[in-house]
Write a protein that holds these residues in place. Structure first.
Motif, PDB file in Angstrom:
ATOM      1  N   SER A  38       0.855  -1.186   0.000  1.00  0.00           N
ATOM      2  CA  SER A  38       0.000   0.000   0.000  1.00  0.00           C
ATOM      3  C   SER A  38       0.890   1.234   0.000  1.00  0.00           C
ATOM      4  CB  SER A  38      -0.897  -0.017   1.248  1.00  0.00           C
ATOM      5  OG  SER A  38      -0.089   0.131   2.413  1.00  0.00           O
ATOM      6  N   ILE A  63       1.543  -5.631   2.633  1.00  0.00           N
ATOM      7  CA  ILE A  63       0.272  -6.308   2.917  1.00  0.00           C
ATOM      8  C   ILE A  63       0.546  -7.798   2.846  1.00  0.00           C
ATOM      9  CG2 ILE A  63      -2.151  -6.544   2.305  1.00  0.00           C
ATOM     10  CD1 ILE A  63      -1.760  -3.913   0.626  1.00  0.00           C
ATOM     11  N   LEU A  65      -0.929  -5.783   8.118  1.00  0.00           N
ATOM     12  CA  LEU A  65      -0.289  -4.602   7.559  1.00  0.00           C
ATOM     13  C   LEU A  65       1.011  -4.364   8.321  1.00  0.00           C
ATOM     14  CD1 LEU A  65      -3.252  -2.052   7.183  1.00  0.00           C
ATOM     15  CD2 LEU A  65      -2.185  -3.461   5.403  1.00  0.00           C
ATOM     16  N   LEU A 119      -8.934  -1.690   4.891  1.00  0.00           N
ATOM     17  CA  LEU A 119      -8.775  -3.144   4.919  1.00  0.00           C
ATOM     18  C   LEU A 119      -9.856  -3.801   5.767  1.00  0.00           C
ATOM     19  CD1 LEU A 119      -7.176  -5.694   4.196  1.00  0.00           C
ATOM     20  CD2 LEU A 119      -5.702  -5.211   6.169  1.00  0.00           C
ATOM     21  N   LEU A 177      -7.667  -5.075  -1.943  1.00  0.00           N
ATOM     22  CA  LEU A 177      -6.249  -4.844  -2.255  1.00  0.00           C
ATOM     23  C   LEU A 177      -6.104  -3.725  -3.281  1.00  0.00           C
ATOM     24  CD1 LEU A 177      -4.935  -8.526  -2.401  1.00  0.00           C
ATOM     25  CD2 LEU A 177      -4.714  -6.879  -0.506  1.00  0.00           C
TER      26      LEU A 177
END
Length: 136
Positions: free
Chosen positions: A18, A23, A36, A64, A132
């Protein structure tokens, strides 16, 4: 320079990057479980991040969490930054279901991880694609 902790690398599958984080998918098919990892060197706690990074982490975590709940239809989203075993800051995002093997307790130490098979891994990665894409 940022380097992913060896334990996280060994226990997870890479899903992408990200704006702030690596991720990772926890290699335990019992729960939808994404981690994360802020790509910042030598950080163990959220308060050690710069203020802008703290905000970015919260934003990414929220995107997320919402996306995973929409995809998997869980009863509860668990978000945790424990770091007792791995000294690199990372946030667990675990979709929980009433009646799952650890409900209502925490997932840690309840049972041995159930690794993904190749097809199961491909399926969950495909299911996670919409969220995603929002993060990458």
């Amino acid at each position: 320079m940022f380097q992913l902790h060896e334990r996280l690398a060994a226990d997870t599958h890479r899903l992408g990057k990200s704006g702030l984080c690596e991720i990772r998918l926890m290699n335990d098919s019992t729960w939808p479980w994404v981690i994360l990892v802020p790509a910042v060197s030598d950080i163990r706690e959220i308060y050690q991040l710069e203020p802008e990074q703290q905000i970015k982490l919260l934003q990414e975590s929220s995107v997320l969490s919402k996306g995973m709940m929409e995809i998997f239809g869980g009863d509860k989203m668990n978000v945790a930054a424990l770091g007792n075993m791995v000294p690199q800051l990372h946030l667990h995002h675990i979709v929980r279901f009433e009646g799952d093997p650890a409900w209502p307790g925490p997932v840690w130490g309840k049972q041995a991880p159930v690794p993904y098979g190749d097809q199961e891994l491909a399926n969950i990665i495909q299911r996670l694609q919409p969220v995603l894409q929002q993060l990458t």
